[in-house]
Enzyme design. Structure first.
Site, short mmCIF file in Angstrom:
data_model
loop_
_atom_site.label_atom_id
_atom_site.label_comp_id
_atom_site.label_asym_id
_atom_site.label_seq_id
_atom_site.Cartn_x
_atom_site.Cartn_y
_atom_site.Cartn_z
CE1 TYR A 122 -58.89 101.59 -20.34
CE2 TYR A 122 -58.21 100.43 -22.32
CZ TYR A 122 -59.19 100.78 -21.42
OH TYR A 122 -60.48 100.33 -21.58
CE LYS A 158 -60.54 104.37 -21.94
NZ LYS A 158 -60.66 103.84 -23.33
#
Length: 300
Positions: free
Chosen positions: A133, A162
């Protein structure tokens, strides 16, 4: 992990500041109805970094039970302390989840070697696939392309990213070098640009209407021109004006992603492809007003 749309769940609380597990279950069941195939528990939206370890694990176990194998359950690991992240990872190895979402260490501003070692140790410990992330505006730093490539080259279980920034070149470059590596848009407002840069799907904060059904079939291909015709009245006379914007065809059956402001107030919508092909029978399939997103559907 197969999901193209992964929804980050909030953590609901009751008036006594205790986790409201009934509402949590309702949220997951509602997402099931909307055909969402993946959920994140304890991420930024779920404020996982503020939960007690027991609260986080209870939420994850509840999600596993409610999902019942019908949705992928992704557990968030958002500790900057690598040792704490490893302890949580070892516990998660005992649960039947589908993957981990691991944030770049925040506040500490680690250099790229520190970021590499953080993810290396977690990848070596985890029995499950990892999605990195990258959210610079919350973390204060960002993983670089070279660091990400090192991790991909060494660890087969690091399967996705992400991305929650406007670093479109990072998405383009990583997808060009690693076509099977999954990239998810981590900012709903940047979904259009991320898909146009090669992202595979979306890790959303919420889902409205039929957007889940559309995003789950994402296959970005052709950049198109969207024309909106608006009718206005001036001293009793009717006038028409046109506005142009861009969109991208995201599914083979004619769904198009664009910005809501492009079609706002439109009385008719046409879609023009790069080769000049024009579609005049276009309807609005779904709208996300908060993030200025709209899905259109070519009918003819």
């Amino acid at each position: 992990m197969k999901s193209k749309l992964i929804v980050a769940l909030p953590t609901p609380f009751d008036e006594n500041n205790e986790i409201d597990y009934d509402t949590f279950e309702d949220l997951i069941l509602d997402l099931k109805e909307q055909k969402v195939e993946g959920i994140v528990v304890g991420g930024s939206t779920g404020e996982g970094h503020l939960l007690e370890p027991s609260e986080l694990l209870n939420l994850i176990m509840s999600a596993i039970r409610i999902a019942n194998g019908e949705m992928e359950v992704i557990a968030s690991v958002n500790y900057s302390d690598t040792n704490m992240a490893l302890e949580l990872t070892e516990v998660l190895n005992t649960l039947k989840i589908d993957g981990l979402l691991v944030v770049v260490p925040y506040y500490l501003l680690p250099n790229q070697e520190g970021i590499y070692k953080h993810f290396s140790l977690i990848a070596e410990t985890s029995n499950y696939p990892l999605i990195i992330y990258n959210v610079p505006k919350r973390v204060g730093t960002s993983i670089k392309l070279s660091t990400l490539q090192r991790l991909i080259d060494k660890y087969d279980n690091i399967i996705g990213l992400k991305e929650a920034s406007n670093n479109y070149e990072l998405i383009k470059n990583i997808k060009e070098s690693n076509p099977k590596f999954k990239v998810y848009s981590g900012d709903d407002k940047l979904l259009l640009e991320h898909l146009n840069s090669g992202a595979d799907g979306n890790s959303a904060n919420f889902v409205e209407g039929s957007i889940a059904d559309v995003v789950d079939k994402l296959s970005p291909s052709v950049v198109s021109i969207l024309t909106s015709v608006k009718s206005v009245s001036y001293f009793g006379q009717s006038y028409s004006s046109s506005a142009a914007g861009t969109g991208i065809i995201v599914t083979e059956d004619g769904y198009i992603l664009t910005n809501k402001h492009v079609i706002e107030g439109a009385t008719s919508i046409s879609v023009v492809l790069d080769d000049g092909t024009t579609f005049k029978d276009v309807e609005v399939a779904a709208v996300d007003s908060l993030n200025d997103i709209a899905f259109l559907k070519i009918k003819d």
